[in-house]
Scaffold this motif. Structure first.
Motif, PDB file in Angstrom:
ATOM      1  N   TYR A  43       0.843  -1.184   0.000  1.00 11.26           N
ATOM      2  CA  TYR A  43       0.000   0.000   0.000  1.00 11.26           C
ATOM      3  C   TYR A  43       0.883   1.240   0.000  1.00 11.26           C
ATOM      4  O   TYR A  43       2.038   1.189   0.414  1.00 11.26           O
ATOM      5  CB  TYR A  43      -0.904   0.017   1.236  1.00 11.26           C
ATOM      6  CG  TYR A  43      -1.876  -1.132   1.283  1.00 11.26           C
ATOM      7  CD1 TYR A  43      -3.079  -1.064   0.593  1.00 11.26           C
ATOM      8  CD2 TYR A  43      -1.587  -2.288   1.990  1.00 11.26           C
ATOM      9  CE1 TYR A  43      -3.975  -2.118   0.623  1.00 11.26           C
ATOM     10  CE2 TYR A  43      -2.474  -3.346   2.022  1.00 11.26           C
ATOM     11  CZ  TYR A  43      -3.668  -3.253   1.340  1.00 11.26           C
ATOM     12  OH  TYR A  43      -4.543  -4.299   1.364  1.00 11.26           O
ATOM     13  N   ASP A  44       0.327   2.341  -0.420  1.00  7.04           N
ATOM     14  CA  ASP A  44       1.032   3.611  -0.281  1.00  7.04           C
ATOM     15  C   ASP A  44       1.017   4.040   1.178  1.00  7.04           C
ATOM     16  O   ASP A  44       2.019   4.526   1.693  1.00  7.04           O
ATOM     17  CB  ASP A  44       0.374   4.691  -1.150  1.00  7.04           C
ATOM     18  CG  ASP A  44       0.472   4.375  -2.626  1.00  7.04           C
ATOM     19  OD1 ASP A  44       1.534   3.881  -3.058  1.00  7.04           O
ATOM     20  OD2 ASP A  44      -0.510   4.607  -3.348  1.00  7.04           O
ATOM     21  N   VAL A  45      -0.142   3.866   1.824  1.00  4.59           N
ATOM     22  CA  VAL A  45      -0.317   4.272   3.222  1.00  4.59           C
ATOM     23  C   VAL A  45      -1.078   3.183   3.969  1.00  4.59           C
ATOM     24  O   VAL A  45      -2.077   2.673   3.460  1.00  4.59           O
ATOM     25  CB  VAL A  45      -1.110   5.602   3.330  1.00  4.59           C
ATOM     26  CG1 VAL A  45      -1.337   5.991   4.777  1.00  4.59           C
ATOM     27  CG2 VAL A  45      -0.428   6.714   2.571  1.00  4.59           C
ATOM     28  N   VAL A  46      -0.613   2.857   5.171  1.00  3.74           N
ATOM     29  CA  VAL A  46      -1.377   2.007   6.082  1.00  3.74           C
ATOM     30  C   VAL A  46      -1.698   2.849   7.307  1.00  3.74           C
ATOM     31  O   VAL A  46      -0.795   3.425   7.923  1.00  3.74           O
ATOM     32  CB  VAL A  46      -0.599   0.738   6.496  1.00  3.74           C
ATOM     33  CG1 VAL A  46      -1.324   0.000   7.603  1.00  3.74           C
ATOM     34  CG2 VAL A  46      -0.413  -0.184   5.295  1.00  3.74           C
ATOM     35  N   VAL A  47      -2.972   2.944   7.633  1.00  4.20           N
ATOM     36  CA  VAL A  47      -3.424   3.682   8.805  1.00  4.20           C
ATOM     37  C   VAL A  47      -3.730   2.660   9.889  1.00  4.20           C
ATOM     38  O   VAL A  47      -4.578   1.786   9.700  1.00  4.20           O
ATOM     39  CB  VAL A  47      -4.679   4.535   8.498  1.00  4.20           C
ATOM     40  CG1 VAL A  47      -5.147   5.255   9.744  1.00  4.20           C
ATOM     41  CG2 VAL A  47      -4.400   5.509   7.372  1.00  4.20           C
ATOM     42  N   ILE A  48      -3.018   2.745  11.007  1.00  2.00           N
ATOM     43  CA  ILE A  48      -3.257   1.831  12.128  1.00  2.00           C
ATOM     44  C   ILE A  48      -4.242   2.505  13.063  1.00  2.00           C
ATOM     45  O   ILE A  48      -3.926   3.497  13.705  1.00  2.00           O
ATOM     46  CB  ILE A  48      -1.944   1.488  12.861  1.00  2.00           C
ATOM     47  CG1 ILE A  48      -0.970   0.825  11.893  1.00  2.00           C
ATOM     48  CG2 ILE A  48      -2.222   0.585  14.052  1.00  2.00           C
ATOM     49  CD1 ILE A  48       0.413   0.589  12.461  1.00  2.00           C
ATOM     50  N   GLY A  49      -5.445   1.965  13.125  1.00  3.61           N
ATOM     51  CA  GLY A  49      -6.520   2.527  13.923  1.00  3.61           C
ATOM     52  C   GLY A  49      -7.684   2.900  13.020  1.00  3.61           C
ATOM     53  O   GLY A  49      -7.487   3.568  12.003  1.00  3.61           O
ATOM     54  N   ALA A  50      -8.881   2.445  13.382  1.00  2.00           N
ATOM     55  CA  ALA A  50     -10.052   2.698  12.539  1.00  2.00           C
ATOM     56  C   ALA A  50     -11.130   3.454  13.292  1.00  2.00           C
ATOM     57  O   ALA A  50     -12.315   3.288  13.043  1.00  2.00           O
ATOM     58  CB  ALA A  50     -10.604   1.383  11.993  1.00  2.00           C
ATOM     59  N   GLY A  51     -10.715   4.292  14.227  1.00  2.00           N
ATOM     60  CA  GLY A  51     -11.661   5.179  14.895  1.00  2.00           C
ATOM     61  C   GLY A  51     -11.897   6.398  14.023  1.00  2.00           C
ATOM     62  O   GLY A  51     -11.530   6.426  12.837  1.00  2.00           O
ATOM     63  N   PRO A  52     -12.500   7.447  14.569  1.00  2.00           N
ATOM     64  CA  PRO A  52     -12.772   8.646  13.775  1.00  2.00           C
ATOM     65  C   PRO A  52     -11.508   9.267  13.173  1.00  2.00           C
ATOM     66  O   PRO A  52     -11.507   9.664  12.009  1.00  2.00           O
ATOM     67  CB  PRO A  52     -13.425   9.610  14.770  1.00  2.00           C
ATOM     68  CG  PRO A  52     -13.933   8.756  15.864  1.00  2.00           C
ATOM     69  CD  PRO A  52     -13.052   7.550  15.919  1.00  2.00           C
ATOM     70  N   GLY A  53     -10.422   9.319  13.943  1.00  2.00           N
ATOM     71  CA  GLY A  53      -9.171   9.879  13.434  1.00  2.00           C
ATOM     72  C   GLY A  53      -8.569   9.030  12.327  1.00  2.00           C
ATOM     73  O   GLY A  53      -8.096   9.549  11.313  1.00  2.00           O
ATOM     74  N   GLY A  54      -8.572   7.720  12.520  1.00  2.00           N
ATOM     75  CA  GLY A  54      -8.038   6.806  11.513  1.00  2.00           C
ATOM     76  C   GLY A  54      -8.844   6.840  10.229  1.00  2.00           C
ATOM     77  O   GLY A  54      -8.287   6.835   9.129  1.00  2.00           O
ATOM     78  N   MET A  55     -10.172   6.851  10.372  1.00  2.22           N
ATOM     79  CA  MET A  55     -11.012   6.906   9.169  1.00  2.22           C
ATOM     80  C   MET A  55     -10.835   8.222   8.424  1.00  2.22           C
ATOM     81  O   MET A  55     -10.834   8.253   7.196  1.00  2.22           O
ATOM     82  CB  MET A  55     -12.484   6.675   9.536  1.00  2.22           C
ATOM     83  CG  MET A  55     -12.777   5.220   9.854  1.00  2.22           C
ATOM     84  SD  MET A  55     -14.525   4.845   9.925  1.00  2.22           S
ATOM     85  CE  MET A  55     -14.916   5.316  11.596  1.00  2.22           C
ATOM     86  N   ASN A  67      -3.128   4.386  -2.527  1.00  3.81           N
ATOM     87  CA  ASN A  67      -3.663   3.067  -2.203  1.00  3.81           C
ATOM     88  C   ASN A  67      -3.557   2.912  -0.687  1.00  3.81           C
ATOM     89  O   ASN A  67      -2.448   2.849  -0.146  1.00  3.81           O
ATOM     90  CB  ASN A  67      -2.861   1.993  -2.940  1.00  3.81           C
ATOM     91  CG  ASN A  67      -3.427   0.615  -2.755  1.00  3.81           C
ATOM     92  OD1 ASN A  67      -4.560   0.446  -2.333  1.00  3.81           O
ATOM     93  ND2 ASN A  67      -2.627  -0.384  -3.059  1.00  3.81           N
ATOM     94  N   VAL A  68      -4.701   2.844   0.004  1.00  5.12           N
ATOM     95  CA  VAL A  68      -4.730   2.944   1.459  1.00  5.12           C
ATOM     96  C   VAL A  68      -5.357   1.710   2.086  1.00  5.12           C
ATOM     97  O   VAL A  68      -6.372   1.199   1.613  1.00  5.12           O
ATOM     98  CB  VAL A  68      -5.543   4.192   1.900  1.00  5.12           C
ATOM     99  CG1 VAL A  68      -5.540   4.336   3.411  1.00  5.12           C
ATOM    100  CG2 VAL A  68      -5.008   5.439   1.240  1.00  5.12           C
ATOM    101  N   ALA A  69      -4.739   1.263   3.190  1.00  7.19           N
ATOM    102  CA  ALA A  69      -5.327   0.217   4.028  1.00  7.19           C
ATOM    103  C   ALA A  69      -5.522   0.801   5.420  1.00  7.19           C
ATOM    104  O   ALA A  69      -4.667   1.516   5.939  1.00  7.19           O
ATOM    105  CB  ALA A  69      -4.432  -1.009   4.098  1.00  7.19           C
ATOM    106  N   MET A  70      -6.674   0.506   6.007  1.00 10.21           N
ATOM    107  CA  MET A  70      -6.979   0.910   7.373  1.00 10.21           C
ATOM    108  C   MET A  70      -6.978  -0.358   8.210  1.00 10.21           C
ATOM    109  O   MET A  70      -7.724  -1.293   7.931  1.00 10.21           O
ATOM    110  CB  MET A  70      -8.348   1.605   7.394  1.00 10.21           C
ATOM    111  CG  MET A  70      -8.728   2.225   8.692  1.00 10.21           C
ATOM    112  SD  MET A  70     -10.206   3.277   8.544  1.00 10.21           S
ATOM    113  CE  MET A  70     -11.361   2.253   7.662  1.00 10.21           C
ATOM    114  N   LEU A  71      -6.115  -0.421   9.205  1.00 10.16           N
ATOM    115  CA  LEU A  71      -5.875  -1.638   9.962  1.00 10.16           C
ATOM    116  C   LEU A  71      -6.336  -1.460  11.401  1.00 10.16           C
ATOM    117  O   LEU A  71      -5.977  -0.488  12.053  1.00 10.16           O
ATOM    118  CB  LEU A  71      -4.372  -1.952   9.922  1.00 10.16           C
ATOM    119  CG  LEU A  71      -3.823  -3.063  10.769  1.00 10.16           C
ATOM    120  CD1 LEU A  71      -4.376  -4.402  10.312  1.00 10.16           C
ATOM    121  CD2 LEU A  71      -2.304  -3.082  10.681  1.00 10.16           C
ATOM    122  N   ASP A  72      -7.158  -2.396  11.879  1.00 13.81           N
ATOM    123  CA  ASP A  72      -7.605  -2.363  13.270  1.00 13.81           C
ATOM    124  C   ASP A  72      -7.936  -3.771  13.719  1.00 13.81           C
ATOM    125  O   ASP A  72      -8.300  -4.615  12.909  1.00 13.81           O
ATOM    126  CB  ASP A  72      -8.811  -1.461  13.442  1.00 13.81           C
ATOM    127  CG  ASP A  72      -8.964  -0.941  14.873  1.00 13.81           C
ATOM    128  OD1 ASP A  72      -8.604  -1.669  15.824  1.00 13.81           O
ATOM    129  OD2 ASP A  72      -9.434   0.191  15.041  1.00 13.81           O
TER     130      ASP A  72
END
Length: 161
Positions: A43-55, A67-72
């Motif tokens: 992915y270009d970016v992986v966001v760790i955390g899927a709360g309001p800030g992560g989303m 290309n983004v993945a949101m991981l929680d």
């Protein structure tokens, strides 16, 4: 006669690909990089955390054509799902926490964000400055990692972003 000959003398996909791309080495490299991309979950970016800030972070990264993945490790929405009423949130006078989490999640899905379930075990950086996020069941590779998590996450001492 020429049409009849062409009909039976069809070129293979490889021959067409070499003709379009220009060389055999180039077509091989493209196939290998495509296979690596699919197998390693890059992915270009992986966001760790899927709360309001992560989303929110995932949404804006995806809208920038990344290309983004949101991981929680839990359901999207984070602690919002444990909140009955949320008041004075922009656009809503009162809304249930899980309902707001669902609306935010639908916005990220529409933008093309991939949601990945997993508990982060380790984050490492390789020689090409790619970040390897090891979860309890998978490994993700990204150019950048954004951590937006309410839990304590131990990261390497080397700067990873």
């Amino acid at each position: 006669m020429c049409f009849f000959f062409f009909f039976f003398k069809q070129k293979t996909a490889y021959e067409i690909g070499v003709r379009l791309v220009g060389s055999e080495m180039c077509i091989r490299d493209r196939l290998i990089s495509r296979l690596d991309w699919n197998l390693m979950r890059k992915y270009d970016v992986v966001v760790i955390g899927a709360g309001p800030g992560g989303m929110t972070a995932a949404l804006y990264a995806a809208r920038a054509n990344l290309n983004v993945a949101m991981l929680d490790r839990g359901i999207y929405g984070g602690q919002m799902n444990n909140t009955d009423d949320i008041e004075n949130y922009p656009g809503f006078t009162t809304i249930k926490g899980p309902e707001l989490g669902e609306k935010m999640y639908q916005g990220t899905v529409k933008a093309g964000v991939n949601f990945v379930y997993g508990d982060v075990q380790n984050v490492t950086v390789d020689d090409q400055q790619m970040k390897h996020i090891q979860t309890d069941s998978d490994e993700l590779v990204a150019s950048a990692v954004i951590t937006v998590s309410y839990t304590h996450l131990t990261l390497p001492t080397k700067r990873i972003v």
